[in-house]
Design an enzyme around this catalytic site. Structure first.
Site, PDB file in Angstrom:
ATOM      1  N   LYS A  78       5.400  58.891  14.578  1.00  0.00           N
ATOM      2  CA  LYS A  78       4.108  58.899  15.260  1.00  0.00           C
ATOM      3  C   LYS A  78       3.011  58.812  14.220  1.00  0.00           C
ATOM      4  CE  LYS A  78       2.891  59.123  19.640  1.00  0.00           C
ATOM      5  NZ  LYS A  78       3.620  58.437  20.713  1.00  0.00           N
ATOM      6  N   GLY A 174      -1.889  60.912  39.111  1.00  0.00           N
ATOM      7  CA  GLY A 174      -2.388  60.013  38.076  1.00  0.00           C
ATOM      8  C   GLY A 174      -2.072  58.564  38.406  1.00  0.00           C
ATOM      9  N   GLY A 176      -3.060  55.700  36.613  1.00  0.00           N
ATOM     10  CA  GLY A 176      -3.362  54.788  35.512  1.00  0.00           C
ATOM     11  C   GLY A 176      -2.458  53.573  35.594  1.00  0.00           C
ATOM     12  N   TYR A 180      -0.004  53.684  38.782  1.00  0.00           N
ATOM     13  CA  TYR A 180      -0.289  52.757  39.880  1.00  0.00           C
ATOM     14  C   TYR A 180       0.870  51.788  40.085  1.00  0.00           C
ATOM     15  CZ  TYR A 180      -3.220  50.409  43.280  1.00  0.00           C
ATOM     16  OH  TYR A 180      -3.721  49.922  44.462  1.00  0.00           O
TER      17      TYR A 180
END
Length: 340
Positions: A78, A174, A176, A180
């Protein structure tokens, strides 16, 4: 710093700064045992440098577990870029980050994450080939949603006795890109949708296009449903919210859904089946990893089907051992990573 690394069994930590562009970056490489470390790049403001470092280390470890359980020949890493108060040239900053990645000789491959975009990845790609999620590589969100949908079917089979979602009440928290797209797939499968989002426009769209039932963000977790699908911010499941749940299972796209490891045991005690987040939401990682290797979409889609099979395996072990699926998944991932 070394204590933080040791606790997470982190392989390496790299820091770089470039005063000319304002770049202050941390790359945490958790493991390269299974292949080059792959993980997104966050571009966020942090209260202090230690908070940024801890975020990078925690997320890198999670990426190792996710890649291992997805069956990928990748390690986990990361990157965190500490967003400065003012940036004169964002493109130049990400180009400098690309030069930093190149010095690692392929041990870390970066991708889009919170605060970054495909345009940022395009800037990085000017100086290194160890980057994915570029404009040409495409958006991984639909593939994350495909994997979560397959995982929800596996979860329904394990908890409710059938993977047929017709008439099932699924609460999507949510809406997003991933949330969606998942809602669209659930609607096509005949599920009854309950939806919430901080953006009322996204909720209205779901109501208009899918006949979804709108629920306020404050009320969604306590609304009765068959399956709760957290697809927003992490840490949504804590000691307080778990007590409010009225669902048979939790299976969603959000990262780090559990506020702590002990929350998995609270869900288990309440008889709520939990689909470990880093297993069910690995579709995006599968997409970016295989696209980076030059795989075509049919091969990627076939690999996504493994998410449901892996969850079925986890649920079976959890039932036999009378343990949370989250505990079982961690043990399986660690065995794949460390052989113990």
């Amino acid at each position: 710093m070394f204590a933080i690394m040791e606790a997470a069994r982190l392989e390496a930590l790299h820091l770089a700064q470039d005063p000319a562009t304002g770049l202050k970056a941390i790359i945490a490489i958790h493991s390269t045992r299974r292949g080059p470390a792959l993980g997104g790049c966050r571009y966020l403001a942090y209260p202090d440098d230690v908070s940024a470092l801890r975020d990078a280390v925690r997320l890198a470890q999670g990426m190792s577990y996710k890649a291992a359980m997805a069956g990928l020949e990748q390690g986990g890493g990361k990157a965190v870029i500490i967003r400065p108060p003012h940036v004169e040239d964002r493109g130049a900053l990400f180009e400098a980050f690309g030069r930093f990645i190149e010095t690692l000789n392929g041990r870390y491959i970066t991708a889009v994450d919170s605060g970054t975009s495909s345009a940022d990845m395009d800037c990085i790609a000017q100086h290194t080939r160890h980057v994915t999620s570029t404009t040409s590589a495409g958006d991984p969100s639909p593939h994350t949603a495909m994997g979560v949908f397959a995982g929800i079917r596996a979860t329904a089979q394990a908890r409710l006795g059938s993977d047929d979602l017709e008439g099932l009440r699924v609460a999507v928290q949510g809406l997003g890109h991933v949330g969606y797209a998942l809602a669209e797939q659930l609607h096509a499968a005949g599920a009854e949708l309950l939806v919430s989002d901080l953006d009322p426009g996204r909720v209205r769209l779901a109501v208009e296009q899918m006949g979804a039932q709108p629920v306020s963000p404050e009320a969604l977790l306590s609304t009765p449903c068959d399956i709760l699908a957290p697809c927003g911010l992490g840490g949504v499941l804590n000691a307080q919210t778990v007590g409010q749940l009225h669902c048979a299972a939790v299976a969603g796209a959000a990262n780090t859904q559990l506020a702590s490891a002990e929350i998995a045991d609270l869900l288990e005690a309440r008889g709520i089946l939990y689909a470990p987040d880093y297993v069910i939401n690995s579709g995006g990682l599968i997409y970016v990893a295989l696209r980076h290797r030059g795989e075509e979409l049919p091969a990627i889609t076939a690999h996504l089907a493994q998410i449901g099979r892996r969850l079925t395996e986890i649920f079976a072990h959890a039932q036999t051992d009378k343990r949370s699926p989250a505990r079982v998944a961690d043990q399986m991932a660690e065995r794949l990573l460390y052989g113990s």
